[in-house]
Scaffold this motif. Structure first.
Motif, mmCIF file in Angstrom:
data_model
loop_
_atom_site.group_PDB
_atom_site.id
_atom_site.type_symbol
_atom_site.label_atom_id
_atom_site.label_comp_id
_atom_site.label_asym_id
_atom_site.label_seq_id
_atom_site.Cartn_x
_atom_site.Cartn_y
_atom_site.Cartn_z
ATOM 1 N N GLY A 206 0.854 -32.702 -31.525
ATOM 2 C CA GLY A 206 -0.347 -32.090 -30.867
ATOM 3 C C GLY A 206 -1.367 -32.117 -31.900
ATOM 4 O O GLY A 206 -2.600 -32.052 -31.439
ATOM 5 N N VAL A 239 1.113 -39.551 -26.818
ATOM 6 C CA VAL A 239 1.266 -37.982 -26.910
ATOM 7 C C VAL A 239 1.132 -37.796 -25.242
ATOM 8 O O VAL A 239 1.326 -36.587 -24.858
ATOM 9 C CB VAL A 239 0.214 -37.075 -27.519
ATOM 10 C CG1 VAL A 239 -0.016 -37.463 -28.766
ATOM 11 C CG2 VAL A 239 -1.107 -37.245 -26.780
ATOM 12 N N GLU A 240 1.269 -38.809 -24.478
ATOM 13 C CA GLU A 240 1.242 -38.512 -23.119
ATOM 14 C C GLU A 240 2.411 -37.739 -22.622
ATOM 15 O O GLU A 240 3.474 -37.712 -22.948
ATOM 16 C CB GLU A 240 1.418 -39.617 -22.184
ATOM 17 C CG GLU A 240 1.153 -39.490 -20.869
ATOM 18 C CD GLU A 240 1.085 -40.693 -19.968
ATOM 19 O OE1 GLU A 240 1.175 -40.907 -18.700
ATOM 20 O OE2 GLU A 240 0.998 -41.805 -20.444
ATOM 21 N N PRO A 241 2.126 -36.327 -22.056
ATOM 22 C CA PRO A 241 3.244 -35.394 -21.784
ATOM 23 C C PRO A 241 3.776 -35.667 -20.517
ATOM 24 O O PRO A 241 3.332 -36.206 -19.666
ATOM 25 C CB PRO A 241 2.479 -34.200 -21.727
ATOM 26 C CG PRO A 241 1.198 -34.339 -21.338
ATOM 27 C CD PRO A 241 0.954 -35.937 -21.746
ATOM 28 N N ARG A 242 5.038 -35.197 -20.192
ATOM 29 C CA ARG A 242 5.798 -34.919 -18.859
ATOM 30 C C ARG A 242 5.109 -33.897 -18.175
ATOM 31 O O ARG A 242 5.444 -32.887 -18.571
ATOM 32 C CB ARG A 242 7.240 -34.903 -19.104
ATOM 33 C CG ARG A 242 7.812 -35.006 -17.842
ATOM 34 C CD ARG A 242 9.415 -34.976 -18.323
ATOM 35 N NE ARG A 242 10.189 -35.159 -16.780
ATOM 36 C CZ ARG A 242 11.556 -35.155 -16.986
ATOM 37 N NH1 ARG A 242 12.454 -35.203 -17.935
ATOM 38 N NH2 ARG A 242 12.106 -35.189 -15.728
ATOM 39 N N ALA A 246 4.828 -29.742 -18.974
ATOM 40 C CA ALA A 246 4.048 -29.887 -19.952
ATOM 41 C C ALA A 246 3.602 -28.522 -20.328
ATOM 42 O O ALA A 246 3.089 -27.969 -19.396
ATOM 43 C CB ALA A 246 2.910 -30.993 -19.899
ATOM 44 N N SER A 247 3.330 -28.236 -21.614
ATOM 45 C CA SER A 247 2.220 -26.786 -21.711
ATOM 46 C C SER A 247 0.943 -27.225 -21.568
ATOM 47 O O SER A 247 0.350 -28.249 -21.376
ATOM 48 C CB SER A 247 2.566 -26.493 -23.335
ATOM 49 O OG SER A 247 2.021 -27.512 -24.059
ATOM 50 N N ASP A 250 -0.502 -29.157 -24.396
ATOM 51 C CA ASP A 250 -0.379 -30.532 -24.275
ATOM 52 C C ASP A 250 -1.100 -31.236 -23.369
ATOM 53 O O ASP A 250 -1.829 -32.174 -23.823
ATOM 54 C CB ASP A 250 1.080 -30.835 -24.069
ATOM 55 C CG ASP A 250 2.206 -30.367 -25.283
ATOM 56 O OD1 ASP A 250 1.690 -30.277 -26.350
ATOM 57 O OD2 ASP A 250 3.405 -30.196 -24.670
ATOM 58 N N TRP A 254 -3.978 -34.231 -24.390
ATOM 59 C CA TRP A 254 -3.966 -35.200 -23.867
ATOM 60 C C TRP A 254 -5.284 -35.898 -23.131
ATOM 61 O O TRP A 254 -5.901 -36.695 -23.034
ATOM 62 C CB TRP A 254 -2.692 -35.399 -23.040
ATOM 63 C CG TRP A 254 -2.707 -36.731 -21.958
ATOM 64 C CD1 TRP A 254 -2.406 -37.928 -22.892
ATOM 65 C CD2 TRP A 254 -2.443 -36.946 -20.833
ATOM 66 N NE1 TRP A 254 -2.333 -38.953 -21.775
ATOM 67 C CE2 TRP A 254 -2.287 -38.293 -20.505
ATOM 68 C CE3 TRP A 254 -2.521 -36.004 -19.781
ATOM 69 C CZ2 TRP A 254 -2.023 -38.855 -19.318
ATOM 70 C CZ3 TRP A 254 -2.047 -36.854 -18.567
ATOM 71 C CH2 TRP A 254 -2.100 -38.184 -18.065
#
Length: 409
Positions: A206, A239-242, A246-247, A250, A254
């Motif tokens: 992050g 860093v691509e979040p799920r 994802a918070s 995040d 992104w």
């Protein structure tokens, strides 16, 4: 992904001339195609310098990347002085100290480092920056950087050492952001490079994303468009979040990286890539479900408006001021002055491009009234004012105040 810039010709004027001749265009034809004056084309081909926007207009007409036209020939072509050496002295000592056989030259640390106090001071500086209190930022940042270095040295390893590195990364990001704002680009680059190094050392992706976001802004300010897009895209992929879990932080980090990738691509005459980055960014905005992600010390704020504003800015870059004004009506009132002020500069420039003098001056007057300290560092604002001023006409008292503010004759 962007490709390496062709450097077969060393001077920007040579590159422009070669690209023009490859298209079979005369200087007159290129001027007509771009809307630039013949004098501007001749000046650039003779070795004169131009603004990034001018090169972008030429690149669009010639079908090449903007960065292919303006690689600099070297600092020896411009006479420079040391006018900023004293103003930036404290920042240079904190961010780029001498390194000798004993390592980094550092001042006496004084009291034993206090991690909690360092963190609290960092929050104070972040609040000052976002409140446009640049005097406080300039006063507190250099000693804060020194304290961050001392704290990392003191807590060498262990949980406190990890926390110290995270805080120092955060502090260096703030320094890089402020120094970019005041155009101390080389110092800003050192600060942001070291911020990324600290974040990687503690595996905080992050923080890496936040520091790279700042780098993207810096690189675009320097005209390094290929690199700005590349580093933003590469980091966004890492860093691509799920999305489902994802918070907000995040999603914001992104999304902001994708916004900078889009901005760099648009300026580099890569319109389809710019649209693709924004399409992906909308995913992050939608996942926030109307909420806003906030990171005061690094990338600021992100939500659906961030994507909307960048899309409008890309239309301005592509010389479509009518579209800018039409789309701006849809987001009017969508945020406070702080959130919308960069967008309002685009609106002012669009009015100026359409010869709507009163409307452009009205927007600049509003920004001067609401956020003067921020406006002072916006070159685009000064250029827009000078552009509309040249059109002549009688100025009101508030507009005369703008002339004084922008040092206009």
């Amino acid at each position: 992904m962007p490709h390496a810039t062709d450097s077969s010709s060393s001077l920007p004027g040579d590159r422009l001339r070669a690209a023009r001749l490859r298209r079979g265009l005369t200087q007159e034809a290129l001027a007509a195609r771009t809307g630039l004056s013949l004098g501007v084309i001749k000046k650039l081909e003779r070795g004169g310098t131009g603004r990034l926007e001018t090169y972008h207009t030429l690149a669009r007409a010639l079908g090449v990347r903007t960065s292919q036209l303006f690689d600099a020939p070297g600092p020896h072509h411009v006479r420079r002085d040391d006018a900023d050496k004293l103003d930036l002295l404290l920042f240079r000592q904190a961010i780029a100290p001498p390194i000798g056989v004993g390592g980094r030259l550092a001042p006496d640390a004084g009291d034993e480092p206090d991690l909690g106090r360092l963190t609290a001071t960092a929050r104070t500086v972040a609040a000052a920056y976002h409140g446009d209190d640049y005097a406080t930022v300039a006063e507190l940042l250099p000693p804060l950087v020194h304290s961050a270095h001392a704290t990392v040295r003191h807590f060498d390893g262990g949980p406190e050492g990890t926390s110290a590195l995270r805080v120092r990364s955060d502090v260096l990001q703030m320094a890089g952001r402020y120094l970019t704002q005041v155009r101390a680009y080389d110092l800003a680059h050192i600060a942001l490079r070291d911020a990324v190094t600290d974040a990687l050392a503690v595996n905080d992706l992050g923080a890496v994303a936040a520091a790279v976001y700042q780098q993207g802004w810096l690189l675009m300010r320097q005209g390094r468009l290929d690199e700005a897009e590349q580093v933003s895209v590469d980091t966004a992929e890492a860093v691509e979040p799920r999305i489902s879990r994802a918070s907000r932080h995040d999603l914001g980090a992104w999304g902001k990286l994708l916004v900078h990738a889009s901005a760099a691509a648009a300026r580099n005459n890569r319109a389809s890539e710019a649209r693709e980055m924004l399409r992906m960014g909308r995913t992050a905005g939608a996942a926030l479900a109307g909420g806003t992600a906030v990171a005061e010390s690094s990338w600021g704020r992100f939500d659906w408006r961030t994507i909307a504003f960048q899309g409008i800015e890309n239309h301005l870059v592509n010389n479509r001021p009518d579209v800018v004004l039409r789309l701006s009506e849809r987001v009017a009132g969508a945020g406070d002055g702080t959130f919308m002020r960069r967008h309002l500069l685009d609106v002012a420039q669009a009015h100026a491009m359409l010869r709507q003098r009163a409307e452009a001056l009205g927007v600049l007057t509003r920004l001067h009234r609401e956020t003067p300290e921020w406006l002072r560092h916006q070159r685009m604002a000064a250029e827009t004012f000078h552009e509309v001023q040249q059109a002549g006409g009688r100025m009101s008292r508030s507009q005369r105040e703008l002339a004084t503010f922008f040092d206009a004759p």
